[in-house]
Design a protein around this motif. Sequence first.
Motif, PDB file in Angstrom:
ATOM      1  N   ALA A  33      14.483 -28.503 -19.861  1.00 23.89           N
ATOM      2  CA  ALA A  33      14.372 -29.142 -18.632  1.00 23.89           C
ATOM      3  C   ALA A  33      13.928 -28.450 -17.376  1.00 23.89           C
ATOM      4  O   ALA A  33      14.120 -26.949 -17.341  1.00 23.89           O
ATOM      5  N   VAL A  34      12.923 -28.678 -16.423  1.00 24.86           N
ATOM      6  CA  VAL A  34      12.539 -28.155 -15.329  1.00 24.86           C
ATOM      7  C   VAL A  34      12.650 -28.689 -14.017  1.00 24.86           C
ATOM      8  O   VAL A  34      12.632 -29.972 -14.108  1.00 24.86           O
ATOM      9  N   LEU A  35      12.983 -28.228 -12.848  1.00 26.99           N
ATOM     10  CA  LEU A  35      13.190 -28.965 -11.879  1.00 26.99           C
ATOM     11  C   LEU A  35      12.026 -28.001 -11.003  1.00 26.99           C
ATOM     12  O   LEU A  35      11.997 -26.968 -10.579  1.00 26.99           O
ATOM     13  N   LEU A  36      11.044 -28.920 -10.143  1.00 28.28           N
ATOM     14  CA  LEU A  36      10.070 -28.426  -9.582  1.00 28.28           C
ATOM     15  C   LEU A  36       9.991 -29.261  -7.866  1.00 28.28           C
ATOM     16  O   LEU A  36      10.392 -30.318  -7.810  1.00 28.28           O
ATOM     17  N   ARG A  37       9.436 -28.604  -7.114  1.00 30.02           N
ATOM     18  CA  ARG A  37       9.114 -29.144  -5.740  1.00 30.02           C
ATOM     19  C   ARG A  37       7.657 -29.218  -5.446  1.00 30.02           C
ATOM     20  O   ARG A  37       6.968 -28.135  -5.397  1.00 30.02           O
ATOM     21  N   ARG A  38       7.361 -30.363  -4.837  1.00 27.84           N
ATOM     22  CA  ARG A  38       5.837 -30.337  -4.364  1.00 27.84           C
ATOM     23  C   ARG A  38       5.702 -29.831  -3.129  1.00 27.84           C
ATOM     24  O   ARG A  38       6.354 -30.176  -2.272  1.00 27.84           O
ATOM     25  N   GLU A  39       4.746 -28.930  -3.100  1.00 26.05           N
ATOM     26  CA  GLU A  39       4.443 -28.008  -1.819  1.00 26.05           C
ATOM     27  C   GLU A  39       3.422 -28.552  -1.345  1.00 26.05           C
ATOM     28  O   GLU A  39       2.391 -29.147  -1.747  1.00 26.05           O
ATOM     29  N   PRO A  40       3.154 -28.284   0.072  1.00 28.51           N
ATOM     30  CA  PRO A  40       1.849 -28.708   0.655  1.00 28.51           C
ATOM     31  C   PRO A  40       0.590 -28.121  -0.086  1.00 28.51           C
ATOM     32  O   PRO A  40       0.667 -27.113  -0.723  1.00 28.51           O
ATOM     33  N   ASP A  41      -0.575 -29.115  -0.207  1.00 29.97           N
ATOM     34  CA  ASP A  41      -1.528 -28.562  -0.758  1.00 29.97           C
ATOM     35  C   ASP A  41      -2.111 -27.299  -0.473  1.00 29.97           C
ATOM     36  O   ASP A  41      -2.943 -26.793  -1.466  1.00 29.97           O
ATOM     37  N   GLY A  42      -1.886 -26.575   0.463  1.00 28.53           N
ATOM     38  CA  GLY A  42      -2.527 -25.382   0.830  1.00 28.53           C
ATOM     39  C   GLY A  42      -1.679 -24.425   0.282  1.00 28.53           C
ATOM     40  O   GLY A  42      -2.334 -23.110   0.472  1.00 28.53           O
ATOM     41  N   ASN A  43      -0.498 -24.458  -0.347  1.00 27.70           N
ATOM     42  CA  ASN A  43       0.550 -23.399  -0.602  1.00 27.70           C
ATOM     43  C   ASN A  43       0.230 -22.990  -2.164  1.00 27.70           C
ATOM     44  O   ASN A  43      -0.784 -23.750  -2.982  1.00 27.70           O
TER      45      ASN A  43
END
Length: 126
Positions: free
Chosen positions: A107-117
């Motif tokens: 299991a992984v938990l990820l956060r979508r960052e702004p495209d420039g990050n």
Amino acid sequence: PGGIIISVEPAFNCLFGSHDLIFGGCRRYTIRSLLKLFSGLPVRSLKKTYLHLFVFIPTWLVRKFSKRTTTDLSLGNSLTNNICLLLGTVERRLTRFFPMPFGITAAVLLRREPDGNKKIAPSAQI
């Protein structure tokens, strides 16, 4: 941006068995291979762990030595169910403090960052 991704997949090829075939499974993952699926995307890993640690060895034994052509998951007796419920409760509490080193599920938990990050580098996250 800011959205959460939760990816939970079967873990470890050594556990591949008739249960996977019956339910259309074609592969199993490690944390590393699961994170690799998100490589190059603008996401940041927040948490990664394996789940169901306490049933890893019994599951491996059943899948290696049983000749069943059906799933190995079925309703058991109340004692077995209560033991599994207790072990799951203990594991859930433990994973709040540290990741499990192995288990039957990745299991992984990820956060979508702004495209420039900066994008995720799976090998650096493990």
